[in-house]
Design a protein around this motif. Structure first.
Motif, PDB file in Angstrom:
ATOM      1  N   SER A   1       0.845  -1.190   0.000  1.00  0.00           N
ATOM      2  CA  SER A   1       0.000   0.000   0.000  1.00  0.00           C
ATOM      3  C   SER A   1       0.885   1.247   0.000  1.00  0.00           C
ATOM      4  CB  SER A   1      -0.909   0.012   1.227  1.00  0.00           C
ATOM      5  OG  SER A   1      -0.147   0.284   2.380  1.00  0.00           O
ATOM      6  N   TYR A   2       0.259   2.350  -0.327  1.00  0.00           N
ATOM      7  CA  TYR A   2       0.979   3.624  -0.317  1.00  0.00           C
ATOM      8  C   TYR A   2       1.609   3.881   1.054  1.00  0.00           C
ATOM      9  CZ  TYR A   2       1.611   8.685  -0.251  1.00  0.00           C
ATOM     10  OH  TYR A   2       2.123   9.945  -0.098  1.00  0.00           O
ATOM     11  N   ASP A   3       0.864   3.602   2.121  1.00  0.00           N
ATOM     12  CA  ASP A   3       1.405   3.739   3.477  1.00  0.00           C
ATOM     13  C   ASP A   3       2.686   2.930   3.656  1.00  0.00           C
ATOM     14  OD1 ASP A   3      -0.007   5.515   5.045  1.00  0.00           O
ATOM     15  OD2 ASP A   3      -1.585   4.085   5.552  1.00  0.00           O
TER      16      ASP A   3
ATOM     17  N   GLU B   1       5.638   4.327   1.694  1.00  0.00           N
ATOM     18  CA  GLU B   1       6.202   5.494   2.366  1.00  0.00           C
ATOM     19  C   GLU B   1       7.051   5.081   3.570  1.00  0.00           C
ATOM     20  OE1 GLU B   1       5.987   7.760  -0.008  1.00  0.00           O
ATOM     21  OE2 GLU B   1       5.513   9.304   1.450  1.00  0.00           O
ATOM     22  N   ASP B   2       6.584   4.091   4.315  1.00  0.00           N
ATOM     23  CA  ASP B   2       7.365   3.590   5.448  1.00  0.00           C
ATOM     24  C   ASP B   2       8.706   3.040   4.972  1.00  0.00           C
ATOM     25  OD1 ASP B   2       5.355   4.221   7.168  1.00  0.00           O
ATOM     26  OD2 ASP B   2       4.653   2.167   7.488  1.00  0.00           O
TER      27      ASP B   2
ATOM     28  N   LEU C   1      11.213   5.752   4.067  1.00  0.00           N
ATOM     29  CA  LEU C   1      11.823   6.374   5.249  1.00  0.00           C
ATOM     30  C   LEU C   1      12.848   5.438   5.881  1.00  0.00           C
ATOM     31  CD1 LEU C   1       8.721   8.022   7.014  1.00  0.00           C
ATOM     32  CD2 LEU C   1      10.556   9.199   5.824  1.00  0.00           C
TER      33      LEU C   1
ATOM     34  N   GLN D   1      13.817   3.283  17.463  1.00  0.00           N
ATOM     35  CA  GLN D   1      12.383   3.443  17.699  1.00  0.00           C
ATOM     36  C   GLN D   1      11.629   3.602  16.376  1.00  0.00           C
ATOM     37  OE1 GLN D   1      10.982   3.695  20.924  1.00  0.00           O
ATOM     38  NE2 GLN D   1       8.999   3.612  19.891  1.00  0.00           N
ATOM     39  N   ILE D   2      12.211   4.422  15.530  1.00  0.00           N
ATOM     40  CA  ILE D   2      11.588   4.721  14.247  1.00  0.00           C
ATOM     41  C   ILE D   2      11.521   3.474  13.370  1.00  0.00           C
ATOM     42  CG2 ILE D   2      12.131   5.885  12.062  1.00  0.00           C
ATOM     43  CD1 ILE D   2      13.159   8.220  13.930  1.00  0.00           C
TER      44      ILE D   2
ATOM     45  N   ALA E   1       8.953   0.911  14.165  1.00  0.00           N
ATOM     46  CA  ALA E   1       7.602   1.251  13.702  1.00  0.00           C
ATOM     47  C   ALA E   1       7.469   1.121  12.187  1.00  0.00           C
ATOM     48  CB  ALA E   1       7.247   2.672  14.133  1.00  0.00           C
TER      49      ALA E   1
ATOM     50  N   VAL F   1      -4.673  10.232  -3.292  1.00  0.00           N
ATOM     51  CA  VAL F   1      -4.446   9.389  -2.111  1.00  0.00           C
ATOM     52  C   VAL F   1      -5.600   9.564  -1.122  1.00  0.00           C
ATOM     53  CG1 VAL F   1      -3.006   9.082  -0.062  1.00  0.00           C
ATOM     54  CG2 VAL F   1      -1.930   9.303  -2.289  1.00  0.00           C
TER      55      VAL F   1
ATOM     56  N   ARG G   1      -8.847   1.872   3.075  1.00  0.00           N
ATOM     57  CA  ARG G   1      -7.466   1.476   3.385  1.00  0.00           C
ATOM     58  C   ARG G   1      -6.535   2.303   2.501  1.00  0.00           C
ATOM     59  NH1 ARG G   1      -6.053  -0.970  -1.203  1.00  0.00           N
ATOM     60  NH2 ARG G   1      -7.621  -2.194  -2.292  1.00  0.00           N
ATOM     61  N   SER G   2      -5.244   2.167   2.775  1.00  0.00           N
ATOM     62  CA  SER G   2      -4.264   2.879   1.964  1.00  0.00           C
ATOM     63  C   SER G   2      -4.213   2.251   0.568  1.00  0.00           C
ATOM     64  CB  SER G   2      -2.916   2.779   2.656  1.00  0.00           C
ATOM     65  OG  SER G   2      -1.930   3.420   1.908  1.00  0.00           O
TER      66      SER G   2
ATOM     67  N   ARG H   1       3.202   8.602  14.913  1.00  0.00           N
ATOM     68  CA  ARG H   1       3.671   7.560  14.003  1.00  0.00           C
ATOM     69  C   ARG H   1       4.516   6.510  14.732  1.00  0.00           C
ATOM     70  NH1 ARG H   1       4.006   3.914  12.116  1.00  0.00           N
ATOM     71  NH2 ARG H   1       4.686   3.077  10.118  1.00  0.00           N
ATOM     72  N   PHE H   2       5.440   6.969  15.550  1.00  0.00           N
ATOM     73  CA  PHE H   2       6.437   6.044  16.074  1.00  0.00           C
ATOM     74  C   PHE H   2       6.174   5.542  17.487  1.00  0.00           C
ATOM     75  CE2 PHE H   2       8.789   8.540  12.831  1.00  0.00           C
ATOM     76  CZ  PHE H   2       8.808   7.523  11.901  1.00  0.00           C
TER      77      PHE H   2
ATOM     78  N   THR I   1      -0.722   4.930  11.311  1.00  0.00           N
ATOM     79  CA  THR I   1      -0.167   4.992   9.961  1.00  0.00           C
ATOM     80  C   THR I   1      -0.155   6.452   9.511  1.00  0.00           C
ATOM     81  OG1 THR I   1      -2.369   4.759   9.012  1.00  0.00           O
ATOM     82  CG2 THR I   1      -1.106   2.737   9.349  1.00  0.00           C
ATOM     83  N   GLN I   2       0.542   6.700   8.406  1.00  0.00           N
ATOM     84  CA  GLN I   2       0.549   8.065   7.869  1.00  0.00           C
ATOM     85  C   GLN I   2      -0.863   8.511   7.534  1.00  0.00           C
ATOM     86  OE1 GLN I   2       3.280   8.927   4.748  1.00  0.00           O
ATOM     87  NE2 GLN I   2       5.064   8.176   5.842  1.00  0.00           N
ATOM     88  N   SER I   3      -1.636   7.600   6.956  1.00  0.00           N
ATOM     89  CA  SER I   3      -3.000   8.007   6.602  1.00  0.00           C
ATOM     90  C   SER I   3      -3.838   8.250   7.857  1.00  0.00           C
ATOM     91  CB  SER I   3      -3.667   6.972   5.686  1.00  0.00           C
ATOM     92  OG  SER I   3      -3.424   5.669   6.130  1.00  0.00           O
TER      93      SER I   3
ATOM     94  N   GLN J   1      -2.168  13.377   3.593  1.00  0.00           N
ATOM     95  CA  GLN J   1      -1.177  12.359   3.921  1.00  0.00           C
ATOM     96  C   GLN J   1       0.195  12.737   3.378  1.00  0.00           C
ATOM     97  OE1 GLN J   1      -2.170   8.355   2.840  1.00  0.00           O
ATOM     98  NE2 GLN J   1      -0.174   7.580   3.462  1.00  0.00           N
ATOM     99  N   MET J   2       0.196  13.396   2.227  1.00  0.00           N
ATOM    100  CA  MET J   2       1.485  13.781   1.664  1.00  0.00           C
ATOM    101  C   MET J   2       2.186  14.825   2.522  1.00  0.00           C
ATOM    102  SD  MET J   2       1.132  13.566  -2.344  1.00  0.00           S
ATOM    103  CE  MET J   2       1.339  11.958  -3.099  1.00  0.00           C
TER     104      MET J   2
ATOM    105  N   SER K   1       3.715  12.912   5.194  1.00  0.00           N
ATOM    106  CA  SER K   1       4.886  12.235   4.666  1.00  0.00           C
ATOM    107  C   SER K   1       6.085  13.186   4.571  1.00  0.00           C
ATOM    108  CB  SER K   1       4.537  11.654   3.292  1.00  0.00           C
ATOM    109  OG  SER K   1       5.683  11.290   2.600  1.00  0.00           O
TER     110      SER K   1
ATOM    111  N   LEU L   1       7.318  14.128   8.082  1.00  0.00           N
ATOM    112  CA  LEU L   1       8.051  13.025   8.700  1.00  0.00           C
ATOM    113  C   LEU L   1       9.461  12.927   8.131  1.00  0.00           C
ATOM    114  CD1 LEU L   1       5.623   9.976   8.991  1.00  0.00           C
ATOM    115  CD2 LEU L   1       6.870  11.100  10.840  1.00  0.00           C
TER     116      LEU L   1
END
Lengths: 135, 250
Positions: free
Chosen positions: A39-41, A44-45, A48, A101-102, A105, B118, B127-128, B211-212, B217-219, B229-230, B233, B236
């Motif tokens: 997925s887009y999520d 992106e993870d 990073l 930590q990052i 996740a 998005v 969902r994403s 997030r952490f 999630t980002q979304s 969301q961008m 992103s 972050l």
């Protein structure tokens, strides 16, 4: 462990160990993740995480040498191993505590270590999460 | 930017006042009074393949720094000092970003368009979305989507409403977030990243936390904070880059 799965495809990339080339490491990772229907999520993870681990090897200003990156495509996961080939290799690769930590996740598994030849290296595994609608 | 003598005196007085009080309101007034200078300098760099909007943002960051660092007792005109700082910021922008930022304008535009795709698709699907789904919806190839996402990575500069590092923008943040969110980062987790985390704008601290530490999630974060969301992103990626360089320097 993902490594027990069959590796379906393997892609290798060697880039100069400077920040501007990390873009290629990210694009390759997201391209492969996209093939795996991440997925887009998740993409992106992954981007990073690649950044975080590559910077752990090369530092924010880069090093003289290359980073060899190996992408192993599993049925539902992407495994990325990066190895630094640096001209000047004094310091051990290490992660700041916030990086740990990052990364916890962002990805399912990761490590920073020296490989069997003593080169600084990282490894990450990002799995595709099952979606409820079966896609 | 031309000012008459009385306006210049007024600004000088405000700089002296700001040097003493560090009042956020005076700071805002000083920034606002010089936005024209930032815009003017951004335009001078606008024929180098970067969107003017982005350059104006970069220049504005330079202006913020100039206002914060200017010492009115030195006898230098602020405009001279600020021009130096802003041009430095613009030059650094081009230098740091290298070829990555000279992404074609088309990619920058696609990136912005994808931001909306998005959001819409996430809502529709619950969902994403995947990259192929984004590509189909935007009627472009997967490669173009990936390229645009990468181009967007360069587009992540502080906007003028972002506070300078370490500053608490209490009002802005409380209007965007519930009290729970704003207070949350004062919890024990803050210790883990402190003092590095404290150097980031509060909004970025909250996003990092969600997030952490909360595992959103980002979304999920985008939905919770009511931003795209961008944008999550970008913030972050920027926060992590700042934390990295701060950790290296320490």
């Amino acid at each position: 462990m993902v490594t027990q799965d069959e590796v379906r495809d393997e892609i290798r990339l060697a880039v100069p160990a400077t920040p501007e080339f990390l873009r290629l490491a990210r694009v390759t990772a997201s391209g492969l993740a996209s093939r795996l229907q991440f997925s887009y999520d998740e993409v992106e993870d992954l981007r990073l995480a690649i950044d975080e681990l590559c910077f752990a090897l090369i530092g924010s200003r880069g090093r003289s040498g290359t980073v060899d990156i190996n992408y192993a495509v599993h049925s539902d996961a992407l495994e990325v191993v990066g190895v630094g080939n640096f001209d000047d290799d004094q310091t051990d690769p290490m992660l700041a505590s916030f990086s740990e930590q990052i990364l916890t996740a962002l990805v399912d598994d990761y490590a920073v270590y020296r490989d069997e030849r003593g080169r600084p290296a990282f490894r990450l595994v990002k799995r595709r999460q099952p979606t409820t609608d079966g896609s | 930017m031309t000012l008459d003598a009385s306006q210049r005196d007024e600004l000088r007085r405000k700089f002296v006042e700001f040097a003493e009080t560090r009042s956020p309101r005076t700071r805002d007034e000083l920034i606002e009074a010089h936005l024209g200078l930032a815009e003017y300098l951004a335009r001078r760099f606008s024929n180098r393949g970067e969107p003017l909007d982005d350059l104006t943002q970069v220049a504005s960051v330079g202006l913020l720094k100039a206002v914060d660092r200017f010492d009115p007792t030195r006898g230098v005109e602020f405009s001279t000092y600020a021009t130096h700082t802003i041009v430095g910021e613009l030059k650094r922008h081009f230098r740091d970003k290298g070829w990555a930022v000279r992404a074609p304008r088309r990619m920058q535009e696609l990136y912005l368009r994808l931001g909306r795709t998005v959001s819409t698709l996430s809502q529709e699907l619950g969902r994403s979305p995947t990259i192929p789904e984004l590509a189909a919806d935007a009627q472009v190839s997967e490669e173009e989507v990936l390229e645009a996402l990468e181009a967007g990575q360069a587009y992540r500069f502080a906007s003028l409403d972002a506070p300078s590092p370490g500053e608490d923008d209490g009002d802005t943040i409380s209007s965007q977030l519930g009290a729970e969110d704003a207070g949350m980062i004062d919890a024990e987790h803050r210790v883990v990243l402190s003092p590095l985390l404290a150097q980031l704008p509060k909004r970025e601290q909250v996003i990092l936390h969600l997030r952490f530490f909360e595992g959103l999630t980002q979304s999920g974060i985008a939905e919770r904070l009511g931003i795209s969301q961008m944008h999550v992103s970008r913030l972050l990626a920027r926060s992590l880059a700042q934390l990295r360089s701060a950790a290296e320097g320490s």
